[in-house]
Design an enzyme around this catalytic site. Structure first.
Site, short mmCIF file in Angstrom:
data_model
loop_
_atom_site.label_atom_id
_atom_site.label_comp_id
_atom_site.label_asym_id
_atom_site.label_seq_id
_atom_site.Cartn_x
_atom_site.Cartn_y
_atom_site.Cartn_z
N ASP A 10 74.79 -22.14 -0.96
CA ASP A 10 75.66 -21.47 0.02
C ASP A 10 75.21 -20.02 0.22
O ASP A 10 74.60 -19.42 -0.66
CB ASP A 10 77.11 -21.51 -0.50
CG ASP A 10 78.11 -21.27 0.62
OD1 ASP A 10 77.71 -21.24 1.81
OD2 ASP A 10 79.31 -21.11 0.32
N ASN A 58 79.27 -30.90 7.64
CA ASN A 58 78.41 -29.97 8.39
C ASN A 58 78.12 -30.44 9.82
O ASN A 58 77.70 -29.64 10.66
CB ASN A 58 77.10 -29.71 7.65
CG ASN A 58 77.23 -28.84 6.42
OD1 ASN A 58 76.43 -28.93 5.49
ND2 ASN A 58 78.25 -27.97 6.39
C1 FPP Z 1 75.59 -23.20 3.47
O1 FPP Z 1 75.40 -21.86 3.88
C2 FPP Z 1 74.35 -23.91 3.62
C3 FPP Z 1 74.20 -25.01 4.40
C4 FPP Z 1 75.30 -25.60 5.15
C5 FPP Z 1 72.90 -25.64 4.54
C6 FPP Z 1 71.99 -25.54 3.38
C7 FPP Z 1 70.65 -25.87 3.82
C8 FPP Z 1 69.52 -25.29 3.39
C9 FPP Z 1 69.45 -24.28 2.31
C10 FPP Z 1 68.21 -25.68 3.96
C11 FPP Z 1 68.14 -27.13 4.10
C12 FPP Z 1 66.78 -27.59 3.95
C13 FPP Z 1 66.31 -28.62 4.61
C14 FPP Z 1 64.91 -29.03 4.39
C15 FPP Z 1 67.13 -29.35 5.59
P1 FPP Z 1 76.31 -21.29 5.03
O2 FPP Z 1 75.59 -21.51 6.30
O3 FPP Z 1 77.67 -21.90 4.99
O4 FPP Z 1 76.34 -19.78 4.65
P2 FPP Z 1 77.57 -18.79 4.80
O5 FPP Z 1 78.67 -19.31 3.90
O6 FPP Z 1 77.03 -17.49 4.33
O7 FPP Z 1 77.95 -18.79 6.24
#
Ligand code: FPP
Length: 227
Positions: A10, A58
């Site tokens: 995250d 998601n």
């Molecule tokens: C949460 O951060 C993260 C995700 C929903 C996606 C995680 C995915 C990756 C690290 C890369 C995936 C890799 C591949 C190859 C598909 P957030 O977006 O909710 O962050 P925030 O809480 O700061 O908004």
């Protein structure tokens, strides 16, 4: 040392926002960081890493963000194949991967097949994964087979990756104290470590901190201390 670690990656969005970049730049940096953490985990004797890359929830994100995440899958598969072969890393997935776009699915299937014999390390990517979805999918498989009752040990065989041990340690980056529908069945006795560090910044030093903390834990699995 935990044999299986699972990570809730995250903080990509906040990492990007802090730099004045679009959220998708955070996801790209986050995808890149998976390889760094795989290398670090291998170096410290861990055998399996499950990363929460895309949840069943998601899909509700804006279309351009979903598309950017989906596009990172083939990019990761192609870009990291050479390293995975060199280092003996096997790629697997858990989740409703049939729901992924064809390009992402095909790239995954190709890389999963090419790395299938690698046995030094398993990188297990949770994609279109939900803990509740996994349990419901397991129950539906059972019902289809006409089963009327089941034991816990048997139920395990209906999960997405029955052969993997439960994660001994779950790490969550980005500071939130929740499981967000990750590994609902498998996390029953996992130790949970939360760090404020955003996923793209999570380094070998952060992993070592989590491992040091894990080493201090007294894992009793509901029993009592015997020594
Ligand atoms: C949460 O951060 C993260 C995700 C929903 C996606 C995680 C995915 C990756 C690290 C890369 C995936 C890799 C591949 C190859 C598909 P957030 O977006 O909710 O962050 P925030 O809480 O700061 O908004």
């Amino acid at each position: 040392m935990p044999d299986h670690i699972a990570i809730i990656m995250d903080g990509n969005g906040r990492w990007a926002q802090q730099r004045g970049l679009p959220r998708t730049a955070g996801h790209r940096a986050g995808a890149e960081n998976i390889s760094n953490v795989v290398d670090a985990a291998m170096k410290h004797g861990i055998k399996t890493l499950t990363v929460y890359a895309f949840s069943t929830e998601n899909w509700k994100r804006p279309l351009d963000e979903v598309n950017a995440l989906m596009a990172l899958i083939p990019e990761f598969c192609t870009g990291k194949l050479k390293d995975m072969m060199k280092n003996g890393v096997r790629l697997r997935t858990v989740g409703r991967t049939d729901d992924l776009p064809a390009l992402s699915r095909m790239a995954l299937l190709g890389t999963i097949a090419k790395t299938a014999k690698n046995d030094k390390f398993t990188l297990n990517m949770a994609l279109s994964y939900g803990g509740r979805a996994e349990i419901v999918d397991a129950v539906n498989k059972m019902l289809k087979e006409g089963r009327k009752s089941i034991t816990e040990a048997d139920f395990q065989n209906y999960l997405y990756a029955p052969d993997l041990p439960d994660p001994a340690l779950i790490i969550r980056t980005g500071g939130e104290m929740r499981l967000s529908n990750f590994l609902m069945w498998e996390s029953a006795y996992s130790e949970i470590y939360v760090t404020d560090t955003w996923w793209p910044d999570f380094s070998e030093a952060d992993l070592v901190k989590a491992l040091d903390w894990y080493a201090t834990r007294d894992r009793r699995f509901g029993g009592i201390k015997t020594k």
